[in-house]
Design a protein around this motif. Sequence first.
Motif, PDB file in Angstrom:
ATOM      1  N   ASP A  36       6.901   0.689  31.589  1.00  0.00           N
ATOM      2  CA  ASP A  36       6.107  -0.363  31.102  1.00  0.00           C
ATOM      3  C   ASP A  36       6.387  -1.771  31.803  1.00  0.00           C
ATOM      4  O   ASP A  36       5.555  -2.452  32.192  1.00  0.00           O
ATOM      5  N   LEU A  37       7.527  -1.980  31.969  1.00  0.00           N
ATOM      6  CA  LEU A  37       8.242  -3.035  32.627  1.00  0.00           C
ATOM      7  C   LEU A  37       7.858  -2.922  34.021  1.00  0.00           C
ATOM      8  O   LEU A  37       7.343  -3.900  34.874  1.00  0.00           O
ATOM      9  N   ARG A  38       7.906  -1.925  34.787  1.00  0.00           N
ATOM     10  CA  ARG A  38       7.532  -1.468  36.133  1.00  0.00           C
ATOM     11  C   ARG A  38       6.033  -1.710  36.362  1.00  0.00           C
ATOM     12  O   ARG A  38       5.457  -2.550  37.152  1.00  0.00           O
ATOM     13  N   HIS A  39       5.374  -1.225  35.368  1.00  0.00           N
ATOM     14  CA  HIS A  39       3.918  -1.351  35.549  1.00  0.00           C
ATOM     15  C   HIS A  39       3.520  -2.790  35.443  1.00  0.00           C
ATOM     16  O   HIS A  39       2.552  -3.345  36.172  1.00  0.00           O
ATOM     17  N   THR A  40       4.099  -3.448  34.517  1.00  0.00           N
ATOM     18  CA  THR A  40       3.663  -4.903  34.254  1.00  0.00           C
ATOM     19  C   THR A  40       3.755  -5.420  35.604  1.00  0.00           C
ATOM     20  O   THR A  40       3.206  -6.695  35.995  1.00  0.00           O
ATOM     21  N   HIS A  41       5.308  -5.588  36.073  1.00  0.00           N
ATOM     22  CA  HIS A  41       5.674  -6.325  37.100  1.00  0.00           C
ATOM     23  C   HIS A  41       4.680  -6.124  38.442  1.00  0.00           C
ATOM     24  O   HIS A  41       4.177  -7.092  39.131  1.00  0.00           O
ATOM     25  N   THR A  42       4.342  -4.549  38.542  1.00  0.00           N
ATOM     26  CA  THR A  42       3.312  -4.250  39.663  1.00  0.00           C
ATOM     27  C   THR A  42       1.959  -4.957  39.595  1.00  0.00           C
ATOM     28  O   THR A  42       1.505  -5.493  40.424  1.00  0.00           O
ATOM     29  N   LEU A  47      -2.217  -8.924  40.815  1.00  0.00           N
ATOM     30  CA  LEU A  47      -3.063 -10.094  40.468  1.00  0.00           C
ATOM     31  C   LEU A  47      -2.643 -11.289  40.950  1.00  0.00           C
ATOM     32  O   LEU A  47      -3.535 -12.026  41.046  1.00  0.00           O
ATOM     33  N   ASP A  48      -1.477 -11.561  41.500  1.00  0.00           N
ATOM     34  CA  ASP A  48      -0.988 -12.800  42.152  1.00  0.00           C
ATOM     35  C   ASP A  48      -1.561 -12.848  43.582  1.00  0.00           C
ATOM     36  O   ASP A  48      -1.132 -13.841  44.237  1.00  0.00           O
ATOM     37  N   ASP A  69      -4.186   4.354  44.194  1.00  0.00           N
ATOM     38  CA  ASP A  69      -4.884   5.441  43.234  1.00  0.00           C
ATOM     39  C   ASP A  69      -4.271   4.944  41.652  1.00  0.00           C
ATOM     40  O   ASP A  69      -5.202   5.059  40.698  1.00  0.00           O
ATOM     41  N   THR A  70      -3.150   4.242  41.616  1.00  0.00           N
ATOM     42  CA  THR A  70      -2.745   3.799  40.378  1.00  0.00           C
ATOM     43  C   THR A  70      -3.179   2.482  40.044  1.00  0.00           C
ATOM     44  O   THR A  70      -3.569   2.230  38.768  1.00  0.00           O
ATOM     45  N   TYR A  71      -3.263   1.696  41.129  1.00  0.00           N
ATOM     46  CA  TYR A  71      -3.602   0.276  40.732  1.00  0.00           C
ATOM     47  C   TYR A  71      -4.737  -0.528  41.195  1.00  0.00           C
ATOM     48  O   TYR A  71      -4.953  -1.506  40.904  1.00  0.00           O
ATOM     49  N   SER A  72      -5.717   0.454  41.647  1.00  0.00           N
ATOM     50  CA  SER A  72      -7.013   0.046  42.319  1.00  0.00           C
ATOM     51  C   SER A  72      -7.765  -1.012  41.476  1.00  0.00           C
ATOM     52  O   SER A  72      -8.480  -1.706  41.616  1.00  0.00           O
ATOM     53  N   HIS A  73      -7.646  -0.671  40.179  1.00  0.00           N
ATOM     54  CA  HIS A  73      -8.482  -1.246  39.012  1.00  0.00           C
ATOM     55  C   HIS A  73      -8.206  -2.662  38.991  1.00  0.00           C
ATOM     56  O   HIS A  73      -9.016  -3.437  38.464  1.00  0.00           O
ATOM     57  N   LEU A  74      -7.007  -3.127  39.547  1.00  0.00           N
ATOM     58  CA  LEU A  74      -6.686  -4.510  39.351  1.00  0.00           C
ATOM     59  C   LEU A  74      -7.049  -5.207  40.638  1.00  0.00           C
ATOM     60  O   LEU A  74      -6.849  -6.418  40.803  1.00  0.00           O
ATOM     61  N   LEU A  75      -7.562  -4.557  41.662  1.00  0.00           N
ATOM     62  CA  LEU A  75      -7.983  -5.006  42.940  1.00  0.00           C
ATOM     63  C   LEU A  75      -9.556  -5.016  43.157  1.00  0.00           C
ATOM     64  O   LEU A  75     -10.164  -4.282  43.530  1.00  0.00           O
ATOM     65  N   PRO A  76     -10.277  -5.954  42.531  1.00  0.00           N
ATOM     66  CA  PRO A  76     -11.701  -5.894  42.609  1.00  0.00           C
ATOM     67  C   PRO A  76     -12.314  -6.060  43.882  1.00  0.00           C
ATOM     68  O   PRO A  76     -13.432  -5.791  44.054  1.00  0.00           O
ATOM     69  N   ASP A  77     -11.715  -6.615  44.913  1.00  0.00           N
ATOM     70  CA  ASP A  77     -12.140  -6.629  46.403  1.00  0.00           C
ATOM     71  C   ASP A  77     -12.133  -5.193  47.045  1.00  0.00           C
ATOM     72  O   ASP A  77     -12.705  -5.203  48.028  1.00  0.00           O
ATOM     73  N   ILE A  78     -11.657  -4.213  46.387  1.00  0.00           N
ATOM     74  CA  ILE A  78     -11.421  -3.056  47.271  1.00  0.00           C
ATOM     75  C   ILE A  78     -12.335  -2.085  46.680  1.00  0.00           C
ATOM     76  O   ILE A  78     -12.439  -1.590  45.536  1.00  0.00           O
TER      77      ILE A  78
END
Length: 78
Positions: A36-42, A47-48, A69-78
Motif C-alpha cells: 500500500d505504501l509503495r502504491h501510494t508513493h507511486t 499525480l505530481d 498497465d498498473t498506473y495509467s488510470h492516474l494519467l488522464p493525458d495518455i
Amino acid sequence: MGGTFGKCYYPKHFSPKKYKDLLKAAGIDKSFTFYDLRHTHTSLLLLDGINLKIVQERLGHASIEMTLDTYSHLLPDI
C-alpha cells in the motif's frame, strides 16, 4: 523514532515490528501494508507530474509498459 523521517533507511534494519512502529509514529493505521505504501508513493509521484520513465526506474519495473498497465488510470493525458 523522530530521527528516522527524512533520512536513509537501510533494509537490514527493517523488520515487521519496525514497520508497524513507523506506521504508528506517522499516525497511519497498522493495517497499511508495505505494498500500500509503495502504491501510494507511486500514485503521488504520477499525480505530481513526475516523468513516467523516472517512476518506472524507481519502481524497478522491467518496462514502461508494466508501469502504464498498473498506473495509467492516474494519467488522464495518455
